[in-house]
Each structure stands twice: as structure tokens, then as C-alpha cells.
Design a protein around this motif. Structure first.
Motif, PDB file in Angstrom:
ATOM      1  N   GLU A   1     -46.708 -16.476  15.111  1.00  0.00           N
ATOM      2  CA  GLU A   1     -46.683 -17.604  16.035  1.00  0.00           C
ATOM      3  C   GLU A   1     -45.417 -18.403  15.848  1.00  0.00           C
ATOM      4  N   SER A   2     -45.087 -19.166  16.890  1.00  0.00           N
ATOM      5  CA  SER A   2     -43.946 -20.067  16.835  1.00  0.00           C
ATOM      6  C   SER A   2     -44.135 -21.145  17.890  1.00  0.00           C
ATOM      7  N   ALA A   3     -43.590 -22.315  17.647  1.00  0.00           N
ATOM      8  CA  ALA A   3     -43.595 -23.401  18.624  1.00  0.00           C
ATOM      9  C   ALA A   3     -42.227 -23.531  19.286  1.00  0.00           C
ATOM     10  N   GLU A   4     -41.297 -22.664  18.924  1.00  0.00           N
ATOM     11  CA  GLU A   4     -39.919 -22.713  19.417  1.00  0.00           C
ATOM     12  C   GLU A   4     -39.759 -21.851  20.674  1.00  0.00           C
ATOM     13  N   PRO A   5     -38.643 -22.033  21.402  1.00  0.00           N
ATOM     14  CA  PRO A   5     -38.354 -21.156  22.543  1.00  0.00           C
ATOM     15  C   PRO A   5     -38.273 -19.696  22.103  1.00  0.00           C
ATOM     16  N   VAL A   6     -38.767 -18.815  22.977  1.00  0.00           N
ATOM     17  CA  VAL A   6     -38.794 -17.393  22.674  1.00  0.00           C
ATOM     18  C   VAL A   6     -38.423 -16.602  23.931  1.00  0.00           C
ATOM     19  N   ARG A   7     -37.809 -15.463  23.739  1.00  0.00           N
ATOM     20  CA  ARG A   7     -37.511 -14.524  24.828  1.00  0.00           C
ATOM     21  C   ARG A   7     -38.170 -13.197  24.485  1.00  0.00           C
ATOM     22  N   VAL A   8     -38.944 -12.678  25.447  1.00  0.00           N
ATOM     23  CA  VAL A   8     -39.630 -11.403  25.279  1.00  0.00           C
ATOM     24  C   VAL A   8     -39.044 -10.430  26.290  1.00  0.00           C
ATOM     25  N   GLN A   9     -38.500  -9.312  25.799  1.00  0.00           N
ATOM     26  CA  GLN A   9     -37.899  -8.306  26.666  1.00  0.00           C
ATOM     27  C   GLN A   9     -38.685  -7.004  26.556  1.00  0.00           C
TER      28      GLN A   9
ATOM     29  N   HIS B   1     -35.396 -12.096  15.044  1.00  0.00           N
ATOM     30  CA  HIS B   1     -35.348 -10.957  15.967  1.00  0.00           C
ATOM     31  C   HIS B   1     -36.474 -10.009  15.562  1.00  0.00           C
ATOM     32  N   ALA B   2     -37.423  -9.787  16.481  1.00  0.00           N
ATOM     33  CA  ALA B   2     -38.537  -8.872  16.221  1.00  0.00           C
ATOM     34  C   ALA B   2     -38.491  -7.750  17.254  1.00  0.00           C
ATOM     35  N   GLU B   3     -38.612  -6.521  16.783  1.00  0.00           N
ATOM     36  CA  GLU B   3     -38.520  -5.382  17.705  1.00  0.00           C
ATOM     37  C   GLU B   3     -39.605  -4.358  17.389  1.00  0.00           C
ATOM     38  N   ARG B   4     -40.228  -3.890  18.469  1.00  0.00           N
ATOM     39  CA  ARG B   4     -41.159  -2.767  18.375  1.00  0.00           C
ATOM     40  C   ARG B   4     -40.531  -1.653  19.199  1.00  0.00           C
ATOM     41  N   PRO B   5     -39.966  -0.646  18.564  1.00  0.00           N
ATOM     42  CA  PRO B   5     -39.265   0.409  19.295  1.00  0.00           C
ATOM     43  C   PRO B   5     -40.224   1.362  20.015  1.00  0.00           C
ATOM     44  N   ALA B   6     -39.691   2.087  20.979  1.00  0.00           N
ATOM     45  CA  ALA B   6     -40.478   3.062  21.744  1.00  0.00           C
ATOM     46  C   ALA B   6     -41.021   4.162  20.836  1.00  0.00           C
ATOM     47  N   SER B   7     -40.353   4.437  19.730  1.00  0.00           N
ATOM     48  CA  SER B   7     -40.794   5.499  18.821  1.00  0.00           C
ATOM     49  C   SER B   7     -42.167   5.236  18.206  1.00  0.00           C
ATOM     50  N   THR B   8     -42.681   4.008  18.327  1.00  0.00           N
ATOM     51  CA  THR B   8     -44.006   3.673  17.798  1.00  0.00           C
ATOM     52  C   THR B   8     -45.127   4.180  18.694  1.00  0.00           C
TER      53      THR B   8
ATOM     54  N   ILE C   1     -39.102 -12.361  29.800  1.00  0.00           N
ATOM     55  CA  ILE C   1     -39.884 -13.593  29.899  1.00  0.00           C
ATOM     56  C   ILE C   1     -39.341 -14.581  28.886  1.00  0.00           C
ATOM     57  N   ASP C   2     -39.105 -15.814  29.352  1.00  0.00           N
ATOM     58  CA  ASP C   2     -38.716 -16.910  28.468  1.00  0.00           C
ATOM     59  C   ASP C   2     -39.863 -17.902  28.427  1.00  0.00           C
ATOM     60  N   ALA C   3     -40.126 -18.477  27.254  1.00  0.00           N
ATOM     61  CA  ALA C   3     -41.210 -19.447  27.112  1.00  0.00           C
ATOM     62  C   ALA C   3     -40.920 -20.329  25.904  1.00  0.00           C
ATOM     63  N   VAL C   4     -41.754 -21.344  25.753  1.00  0.00           N
ATOM     64  CA  VAL C   4     -41.691 -22.184  24.562  1.00  0.00           C
ATOM     65  C   VAL C   4     -43.018 -22.004  23.833  1.00  0.00           C
ATOM     66  N   GLY C   5     -42.946 -21.418  22.669  1.00  0.00           N
ATOM     67  CA  GLY C   5     -44.117 -21.196  21.840  1.00  0.00           C
ATOM     68  C   GLY C   5     -44.902 -19.960  22.211  1.00  0.00           C
ATOM     69  N   PHE C   6     -45.492 -19.334  21.202  1.00  0.00           N
ATOM     70  CA  PHE C   6     -46.326 -18.159  21.450  1.00  0.00           C
ATOM     71  C   PHE C   6     -47.277 -17.927  20.290  1.00  0.00           C
ATOM     72  N   HIS C   7     -48.323 -17.171  20.578  1.00  0.00           N
ATOM     73  CA  HIS C   7     -49.220 -16.587  19.585  1.00  0.00           C
ATOM     74  C   HIS C   7     -49.181 -15.093  19.857  1.00  0.00           C
ATOM     75  N   ALA C   8     -49.032 -14.286  18.818  1.00  0.00           N
ATOM     76  CA  ALA C   8     -48.979 -12.833  19.007  1.00  0.00           C
ATOM     77  C   ALA C   8     -49.904 -12.146  18.015  1.00  0.00           C
TER      78      ALA C   8
ATOM     79  N   VAL D   1     -40.759  -3.568  22.814  1.00  0.00           N
ATOM     80  CA  VAL D   1     -40.659  -5.009  22.990  1.00  0.00           C
ATOM     81  C   VAL D   1     -39.603  -5.542  22.036  1.00  0.00           C
ATOM     82  N   ILE D   2     -38.795  -6.473  22.548  1.00  0.00           N
ATOM     83  CA  ILE D   2     -37.851  -7.208  21.709  1.00  0.00           C
ATOM     84  C   ILE D   2     -38.145  -8.683  21.912  1.00  0.00           C
ATOM     85  N   MET D   3     -38.409  -9.385  20.809  1.00  0.00           N
ATOM     86  CA  MET D   3     -38.647 -10.825  20.862  1.00  0.00           C
ATOM     87  C   MET D   3     -37.551 -11.513  20.061  1.00  0.00           C
ATOM     88  N   THR D   4     -36.926 -12.527  20.665  1.00  0.00           N
ATOM     89  CA  THR D   4     -35.920 -13.299  19.955  1.00  0.00           C
ATOM     90  C   THR D   4     -36.284 -14.775  20.052  1.00  0.00           C
TER      91      THR D   4
END
Length: 192
Positions: free
Chosen positions: A144-152, A115-122, A158-165, A127-130
């Protein structure tokens, strides 16, 4: 005769010394092999701060249990919680079930549910990524990950499989099976 006895005693002593040193070397090799499986450091409820080359806080890692092994085995962490920093302020909070830190701390692998979160206070868009099994390279502010991810975000999911950030560039590249739902913010009616 006495010289012969001295020579025999010295030969026996040299032979026994050689045998002893050989046996000692074999024992030391076995001890070294066994030590690779034993942790060098065990820490409970730890806080580790890693700085960049300029002496600024790069990230802070906390957790309830840490075991550091000799290279190349690295360090294993139970329920790691990482805070990444940018301009001395915390930006991302990333937590996982387990973690592994490469020797030299160049790479952190967050395993299990992540669970990765960047709060509005920044000051950025929140953004919340799970997902799961994320690889983090703190020196480059990259994940990065090759696994399914959800970005809120506030505007959608957004749902996807794999990402680079690129965490310090506010950029995420989704790799495959990208599906999303965009809900623009509600417009306030104009007042006459």
C-alpha cells in the motif's frame, strides 16, 4: 578492640561495595542507552531469504548495505531489491532508494522512488508500478501507499493517488484522483 576493627573494616568494605555496584549499574545503563544507537549487524552486498511457516520462500531481499539495530529501531537497507514468490516462483520485483524493515520482518517500508514490476514471464498480465514510499507486508502479499502512483499494463496507463494491492490476488484498489488511458490491443484483420 580487634573485633571492632574487623567490624569497621567490614562496614567500609560493604559501603565501598555498595558504591561500586551503584556506579557499575549506572555505567551499564549508559552503555545500554548508547548501544541502542549502534547497529547490531552491518552487512555489505547481502542476500536475505525469508521463508513462510511452511518453509517456502516468501521473499528474497538484496542490497549493497544493511544495518540492523536493536528493537524497536529495525533494519535499514540501502537500495533494496525484493523479489516476492508465489508457488516457489518469483512474481514481483520491487526496488527502492531506501528501505526499513520492522523488527520481526512483518513490515517493509520502501522509501523514496519505488519501482515494482511483474514481468510477462510470470504468466500474469505484466504490470509496472512506479511511485514512492510503499509499505509491503510480505506475509500477506500486500502492499500500500498514500503517494501518487502510476500503473502501466500492455492495455494502458493509470495514474492515481494511493493504492492497496493484494499481490497474490492480482487486485489493485486505487484510492483517489484516478485517471487513465486505455488502449485496447490492435485487432488482427480477418482473413478470407
Amino acid at each position: 578492640m580487634r573485633t571492632l576493627l574487623v567490624l569497621i573494616a567490614l562496614a567500609l568494605l560493604a559501603g565501598l561495595s555498595g558504591w561500586f555496584l551503584n556506579d557499575l549499574e549506572r555505567d551499564l545503563r549508559e552503555v545500554r542507552a548508547r548501544d541502542d544507537r549502534l547497529p547490531l549487524t552491518i552487512a555489505e552486498n547481502f542476500v536475505a531469504t525469508v521463508m513462510n511457516a511452511r518453509g517456502e520462500r516468501l521473499y528474497v531481499l538484496t542490497g549493497p548495505h544493511l544495518e540492523q539495530f536493536p528493537a524497536p529501531r529495525g533494519t535499514f537497507v540501502t537500495r533494496p531489491l525484493a523479489h516476492t514468490y508465489e508457488n516457489l516462483a518469483p512474481v514481483w520485483e520491487i526496488r527502492a532508494e531506501q528501505g526499513w524493515i520492522a523488527p520481526g520482518t512483518e513490515t517493509i517500508e520502501l522509501r523514496g522512488d519505488v519501482h515494482a514490476e511483474r514481468p510477462a514471464s510470470t504468466g500474469y498480465v505484466p504490470v509496472i508500478m512506479t511511485g514512492s514510499n510503499l509499505r509491503l507486508i510480505p506475509d500477506k502479499n500486500y502492499a500500500e501507499s498514500a503517494e501518487p502512483v502510476r500503473v502501466q499494463t500492455p492495455d494502458g496507463v493509470i495514474d492515481a493517488v494511493g493504492f492497496h494491492a493484494w499481490l497474490d490476488e492480482d487486485r489493485i484498489e486505487l484510492l483517489a484522483d484516478v485517471r487513465g488511458h486505455y488502449a485496447p490491443p490492435a485487432q488482427k484483420p480477418d482473413r478470407p
